[in-house]
Scaffold this motif. Structure first.
Motif, PDB file in Angstrom:
ATOM      1  N   GLY A   1       0.913  -1.144  -0.072  1.00  0.00           N
ATOM      2  CA  GLY A   1       0.061  -0.053   0.081  1.00  0.00           C
ATOM      3  C   GLY A   1       0.881   1.210  -0.149  1.00  0.00           C
ATOM      4  O   GLY A   1       0.497   2.227  -0.845  1.00  0.00           O
TER       5      GLY A   1
ATOM      6  N   GLY B   1       1.015   3.857  -3.309  1.00  0.00           N
ATOM      7  CA  GLY B   1       0.594   5.253  -2.882  1.00  0.00           C
ATOM      8  C   GLY B   1       1.906   6.294  -3.354  1.00  0.00           C
ATOM      9  O   GLY B   1       1.530   7.340  -4.145  1.00  0.00           O
TER      10      GLY B   1
ATOM     11  N   SER C   1      -2.720   8.034   3.588  1.00  0.00           N
ATOM     12  CA  SER C   1      -3.801   7.297   3.119  1.00  0.00           C
ATOM     13  C   SER C   1      -3.720   5.839   2.965  1.00  0.00           C
ATOM     14  O   SER C   1      -4.413   4.964   3.577  1.00  0.00           O
ATOM     15  CB  SER C   1      -4.570   7.755   1.929  1.00  0.00           C
ATOM     16  N   ALA C   2      -2.412   5.333   2.362  1.00  0.00           N
ATOM     17  CA  ALA C   2      -2.245   3.984   2.450  1.00  0.00           C
ATOM     18  C   ALA C   2      -1.913   3.321   4.003  1.00  0.00           C
ATOM     19  O   ALA C   2      -2.519   2.399   4.182  1.00  0.00           O
ATOM     20  CB  ALA C   2      -0.835   3.835   1.794  1.00  0.00           C
TER      21      ALA C   2
ATOM     22  N   ALA D   1      -5.203   3.161   5.502  1.00  0.00           N
ATOM     23  CA  ALA D   1      -5.942   1.658   4.976  1.00  0.00           C
ATOM     24  C   ALA D   1      -5.376   0.600   5.634  1.00  0.00           C
ATOM     25  O   ALA D   1      -6.358  -0.305   5.690  1.00  0.00           O
ATOM     26  CB  ALA D   1      -5.819   1.827   3.307  1.00  0.00           C
TER      27      ALA D   1
ATOM     28  N   ARG E   1     -10.524   0.131   4.729  1.00  0.00           N
ATOM     29  CA  ARG E   1     -10.144   0.891   3.504  1.00  0.00           C
ATOM     30  C   ARG E   1     -11.415   1.566   2.853  1.00  0.00           C
ATOM     31  O   ARG E   1     -11.207   2.672   2.318  1.00  0.00           O
ATOM     32  CB  ARG E   1      -9.196   0.303   2.698  1.00  0.00           C
TER      33      ARG E   1
ATOM     34  N   VAL F   1     -11.440   4.740   4.327  1.00  0.00           N
ATOM     35  CA  VAL F   1     -10.721   5.943   4.043  1.00  0.00           C
ATOM     36  C   VAL F   1     -10.989   6.141   2.301  1.00  0.00           C
ATOM     37  O   VAL F   1     -10.724   7.374   2.253  1.00  0.00           O
ATOM     38  CB  VAL F   1      -9.431   4.846   3.912  1.00  0.00           C
ATOM     39  N   ILE F   2     -11.377   5.455   1.516  1.00  0.00           N
ATOM     40  CA  ILE F   2     -11.771   5.730   0.232  1.00  0.00           C
ATOM     41  C   ILE F   2     -13.022   6.889   0.203  1.00  0.00           C
ATOM     42  O   ILE F   2     -12.869   7.906  -0.417  1.00  0.00           O
ATOM     43  CB  ILE F   2     -12.242   4.548  -0.721  1.00  0.00           C
TER      44      ILE F   2
ATOM     45  N   SER G   1     -11.655  10.018   1.536  1.00  0.00           N
ATOM     46  CA  SER G   1     -10.715  10.684   0.426  1.00  0.00           C
ATOM     47  C   SER G   1     -11.550  11.553  -0.684  1.00  0.00           C
ATOM     48  O   SER G   1     -11.128  12.658  -1.089  1.00  0.00           O
ATOM     49  CB  SER G   1      -9.801   9.710  -0.118  1.00  0.00           C
TER      50      SER G   1
ATOM     51  N   SER H   1      -5.148  10.081  -2.820  1.00  0.00           N
ATOM     52  CA  SER H   1      -5.497   9.107  -1.855  1.00  0.00           C
ATOM     53  C   SER H   1      -6.215   8.129  -2.353  1.00  0.00           C
ATOM     54  O   SER H   1      -6.242   6.895  -2.218  1.00  0.00           O
ATOM     55  CB  SER H   1      -6.121   9.667  -0.836  1.00  0.00           C
TER      56      SER H   1
ATOM     57  N   VAL I   1      -5.430   4.056  -2.682  1.00  0.00           N
ATOM     58  CA  VAL I   1      -5.991   3.020  -1.857  1.00  0.00           C
ATOM     59  C   VAL I   1      -6.846   2.129  -3.093  1.00  0.00           C
ATOM     60  O   VAL I   1      -6.664   0.606  -2.656  1.00  0.00           O
ATOM     61  CB  VAL I   1      -6.903   3.530  -0.967  1.00  0.00           C
TER      62      VAL I   1
ATOM     63  N   ASP J   1      -4.344  -0.234  -4.757  1.00  0.00           N
ATOM     64  CA  ASP J   1      -3.926  -1.227  -3.902  1.00  0.00           C
ATOM     65  C   ASP J   1      -4.998  -2.464  -3.662  1.00  0.00           C
ATOM     66  O   ASP J   1      -4.780  -3.485  -3.602  1.00  0.00           O
ATOM     67  CB  ASP J   1      -3.521  -0.602  -2.554  1.00  0.00           C
TER      68      ASP J   1
END
Length: 512
Positions: free
Chosen positions: A141, A145, A325-326, A329, A334, A337-338, A341, A376, A380, A383
């Protein structure tokens, strides 16, 4: 079942050194998208291209790159990603020399097309090799990133490098900077990067090559022309032709065991979600670039080099955003996180929509916030998509992610640009035609008129049309919708098969 992430070996100094080397081709390929921005006047004086040839000098690179991504990703899975990377680096270096010393517009167009072919081998190969080099989820990740940030920053850096080089050297120098990097790549990659490929790839489907190109190229062309010229029946027809070939391509892939895009890639729905979310992110990134460039040059009256230098400022935030962000996550869900973002990126669009006629710092802040959120997301979701992909299909997976970005970027410029233009023309319905067509046309008309007469052509500093805020508002709505949908799209699915199982990650072929 044992969690594969818990037993995955950690990458050491060798892998991180190899990764650093792999960033070289990525940076150069992304820089070549914008490296000709300042070279056009010098090329025009020396090669005297026609108007059509001048367009193809720009577009031949992008079309060759986008049209061959799927083919090259699948080819890398079959012959080896390291081998394809070396072939692409050789082609890219030779094409750079040919472009630098081109003696005619036709020769430059051909060299740019060959650069696109080389770029189509380099981009999926580097991302697929990152997937293979880093087995640990946290390290992978972080690496992806950094990869995403380098790709995004390279596009902004290309135009600035072009302007600096042209102040001191011949226009061909913007291509020659590629050559030392490619030579370094050819020396270091065989030493540092092991070979990875599908141990049982099946026969290569030659018929799918022209089918995939016929699906991608008309759509990209139609979207680019709609963004530049507005909606026309011919461009709509191109979109329909591309979609028809795309349907035929998908049908063929679904019915073949040795398909270029195997069904195994889509066994986990998060892979398809990753492509879609990545495309939305590219939509926002390129759409915002359209408005930022227009504002800096047409509203603030900056020259091209000055505008390019200022456009680098938001990149300062990108370098930190993707790794952070990675890391988040790796420690939490995650999908959240997405979604977060996307919300951050929407806030960036919101700031851009508030700019007035003298709001440089607000624009840069908005562009920085938006770019941080978008990079970001890209890090993510890339990944996520690659983590759900069998390692032997990493090249095909990477090429699909990058093709989605090409579609998303072209669509962003076309739709957000068209929305901004439509609102601009509606708001200025009573103004002269030279003013009503585009903001750039209005500024040009004012400059030609000069003095008070020119000032009369720009009487609307308080209107939304002047700063183009309608497009950013539309982008913000889209990103908020993506933030709302991301948790459902990116959650769940199955883990990659453990080693030794059907569809398990391929073992690296020992480097020779």
């Amino acid at each position: 079942m044992t969690n594969p992430a818990a037993t995955a070996p950690l990458a050491g100094r060798r892998e991180w050194t190899a990764f650093t080397v792999l960033l070289l081709p990525l940076l150069l390929v992304s820089m070549d998208v914008s490296v000709l921005y300042f070279a056009v006047p010098a090329i025009t004086r020396e090669l005297d291209p026609s108007a059509t040839q001048q367009l193809w000098i720009f577009d031949s690179y992008a079309f060759a790159l986008s049209g061959l991504l799927i083919t090259m990703g699948s080819l890398g899975d079959r012959i080896g990603r390291r081998r394809l990377l070396l072939i692409g680096a050789t082609a890219f270096g030779l094409a750079s020399v040919a472009a630098a010393f081109a003696t005619s517009a036709g020769m430059l167009i051909a060299a740019r097309a060959l650069l696109g072919v080389g770029g189509a081998t380099l981009m999926p190969s580097t991302l697929a090799l990152v997937r293979n080099l880093f087995q640990d989820a946290g390290q992978r990740g972080k690496a992806i990133g950094i990869w995403s940030g380098a790709m995004t920053g390279g596009i902004a850096l290309g135009s600035v490098l072009s302007g600096v080089m042209l102040k001191h050297f011949h226009w061909g120098s913007v291509f020659l900077v590629n050559v030392p990097a490619m030579l370094l790549l050819l020396v270091l990659v065989p030493v540092l990067v092991p070979e990875f490929k599908d141990p049982a790839p099946g026969r290569f489907d030659l018929v799918s090559v022209p089918l995939s190109m016929a699906a991608v190229l008309p759509v990209v062309y139609g979207l680019k022309e709609i963004a530049a010229e507005g909606f026309e029946p011919l461009y709509a027809a191109c979109l329909l032709v591309g979609l028809a070939f795309g349907y035929a391509f998908v049908r063929r892939q679904r019915g073949r065991e040795d398909a270029m895009v195997g069904r195994a890639l889509f066994r986990d729905r998060r892979f398809g979600a990753g492509i879609g979310l990545n495309s939305v992110a590219a939509f926002a990134m390129m759409g915002s670039a359209y408005f930022t460039t227009q504002y800096l040059q047409s509203v603030l009256g900056m020259g091209t080099l000055e505008a390019a230098l200022w456009s680098l400022a938001p990149s300062l935030l990108i370098g930190a955003a993707a790794p952070v962000s990675a890391a988040l996550a790796a420690r939490t869900d995650r999908s959240k996180v997405i979604a977060g973002s996307f919300a951050v990126a929407a806030a960036g669009f919101g700031l851009i929509s508030l700019v007035g006629t003298d709001s440089l710092w607000l624009l840069l802040a908005g562009a920085g916030v938006l770019a941080s959120g978008i990079v970001s997301v890209m890090a993510v979701v890339s990944d996520m998509a690659l983590a759900t992909t069998p390692a032997e299909k990493a090249g095909s997976a990477a090429s699909l992610l990058e093709t989605g970005q090409e579609f998303g970027g072209a669509l962003g410029m076309a739709l957000l640009g068209s929305l901004g233009t439509a609102v601009y023309r509606a708001d200025l319905a009573g103004e002269p035609s030279a003013v009503r067509e585009t903001l750039g046309g209005a500024v040009a008309a004012a400059g030609q008129a000069g003095g008070g007469a020119g000032g009369q052509l720009l009487p609307w500093p308080g209107r939304p049309s002047y700063t183009g805020c309608s497009g950013p508002r539309g982008g913000a709505v889209l990103l908020l919708a993506a933030a709302a949908l991301a948790p459902a799209l990116a959650r769940g699915g199955t883990s990659p098969a453990p080693a030794g199982a059907e569809g398990a990650p391929a073992e690296p072929v020992p480097a020779r």
